[in-house]
Write a protein that holds these residues in place. Structure first.
Motif, PDB file in Angstrom:
ATOM      1  N   SER A 147       0.826  -1.215   0.000  1.00 49.61           N
ATOM      2  CA  SER A 147       0.000   0.000   0.000  1.00 49.61           C
ATOM      3  C   SER A 147       0.852   1.254   0.000  1.00 49.61           C
ATOM      4  O   SER A 147       0.530   2.230  -0.677  1.00 49.61           O
ATOM      5  CB  SER A 147      -0.931   0.010   1.220  1.00 49.61           C
ATOM      6  OG  SER A 147      -1.907  -0.988   1.112  1.00 49.61           O
ATOM      7  N   VAL A 148       1.943   1.239   0.753  1.00 49.55           N
ATOM      8  CA  VAL A 148       2.845   2.396   0.772  1.00 49.55           C
ATOM      9  C   VAL A 148       3.512   2.549  -0.588  1.00 49.55           C
ATOM     10  O   VAL A 148       3.566   3.646  -1.145  1.00 49.55           O
ATOM     11  CB  VAL A 148       3.901   2.268   1.897  1.00 49.55           C
ATOM     12  CG1 VAL A 148       4.980   3.330   1.751  1.00 49.55           C
ATOM     13  CG2 VAL A 148       3.240   2.374   3.260  1.00 49.55           C
ATOM     14  N   GLU A 149       3.995   1.448  -1.153  1.00 56.22           N
ATOM     15  CA  GLU A 149       4.674   1.511  -2.451  1.00 56.22           C
ATOM     16  C   GLU A 149       3.740   1.982  -3.564  1.00 56.22           C
ATOM     17  O   GLU A 149       4.189   2.619  -4.503  1.00 56.22           O
ATOM     18  CB  GLU A 149       5.268   0.144  -2.813  1.00 56.22           C
ATOM     19  CG  GLU A 149       6.505  -0.195  -2.019  1.00 56.22           C
ATOM     20  CD  GLU A 149       7.188  -1.467  -2.498  1.00 56.22           C
ATOM     21  OE1 GLU A 149       6.727  -2.082  -3.481  1.00 56.22           O
ATOM     22  OE2 GLU A 149       8.204  -1.843  -1.881  1.00 56.22           O
ATOM     23  N   GLN A 150       2.457   1.683  -3.454  1.00 58.26           N
ATOM     24  CA  GLN A 150       1.491   2.110  -4.469  1.00 58.26           C
ATOM     25  C   GLN A 150       0.941   3.513  -4.207  1.00 58.26           C
ATOM     26  O   GLN A 150       0.151   4.029  -4.990  1.00 58.26           O
ATOM     27  CB  GLN A 150       0.335   1.111  -4.533  1.00 58.26           C
ATOM     28  CG  GLN A 150       0.771  -0.234  -5.044  1.00 58.26           C
ATOM     29  CD  GLN A 150      -0.306  -1.288  -4.874  1.00 58.26           C
ATOM     30  OE1 GLN A 150      -1.464  -0.972  -4.620  1.00 58.26           O
ATOM     31  NE2 GLN A 150       0.068  -2.545  -5.014  1.00 58.26           N
ATOM     32  N   GLY A 151       1.352   4.136  -3.116  1.00 53.35           N
ATOM     33  CA  GLY A 151       0.903   5.487  -2.811  1.00 53.35           C
ATOM     34  C   GLY A 151      -0.510   5.548  -2.268  1.00 53.35           C
ATOM     35  O   GLY A 151      -1.150   6.590  -2.294  1.00 53.35           O
ATOM     36  N   ARG A 152      -1.004   4.425  -1.742  1.00 49.41           N
ATOM     37  CA  ARG A 152      -2.361   4.394  -1.206  1.00 49.41           C
ATOM     38  C   ARG A 152      -2.387   4.599   0.299  1.00 49.41           C
ATOM     39  O   ARG A 152      -3.434   4.823   0.875  1.00 49.41           O
ATOM     40  CB  ARG A 152      -3.039   3.055  -1.533  1.00 49.41           C
ATOM     41  CG  ARG A 152      -3.301   2.870  -3.015  1.00 49.41           C
ATOM     42  CD  ARG A 152      -4.054   1.584  -3.299  1.00 49.41           C
ATOM     43  NE  ARG A 152      -3.202   0.430  -3.048  1.00 49.41           N
ATOM     44  CZ  ARG A 152      -3.534  -0.595  -2.255  1.00 49.41           C
ATOM     45  NH1 ARG A 152      -4.681  -0.617  -1.648  1.00 49.41           N
ATOM     46  NH2 ARG A 152      -2.701  -1.595  -2.087  1.00 49.41           N
TER      47      ARG A 152
END
Length: 134
Positions: A56-61
């Motif tokens: 989720s962090v890597e996807q910017g969510r």
């Protein structure tokens, strides 16, 4: 007119706003992880977070916690790049508009108490009560 959380989401007011800075931070983490030769599944236990959280962090969510930033910086040894990238995203972006003030207060809160005189909040709800409509 002020909407509560459920009504705001139903009206489309609660949609999460896209945040380019958060996505950029996520890309920085992803590139650093790949440079270290690690998968999300490998890095998650090393930093003490779930694979879903890392994704989720890597996807910017998801906005990263300071602990996530510190642990990721230490494990991936990025010479301060992740620390610098973490300064760009703000907590206000990426949150539903009706929740922003609550998120600001949550960051500095020591405890969180709630009082409901006509409903049972959260996990305390018995199943039949939770299934009732508003």
């Amino acid at each position: 007119m002020r909407l509560d959380g459920r009504a705001a989401v139903a009206a489309g007011v609660g949609e999460v706003e896209p945040d380019d800075n958060l996505r950029s931070f996520g890309e920085t983490v992803k590139v650093s992880r790949k440079r270290a030769g690690l998968t999300q599944e490998q890095v998650a236990p090393l930093i003490g977070y779930s694979v879903l959280y890392v994704g989720s962090v890597e996807q910017g969510r998801r906005h990263p916690s300071q602990k996530f930033v510190n642990k990721t910086e230490a494990v991936l040894d990025t010479y301060g790049v992740i620390d610098i990238a973490a300064k760009q995203p703000t907590r206000r972006r990426g949150l539903a508009s009706w929740f922003r003030r609550g998120a600001e207060l949550e960051e500095v809160a020591i405890t969180l108490n709630t009082y409901e005189c006509r409903s049972v909040p959260g996990l305390l709800q018995p199943e039949p009560y939770a299934r009732m409509g508003p």
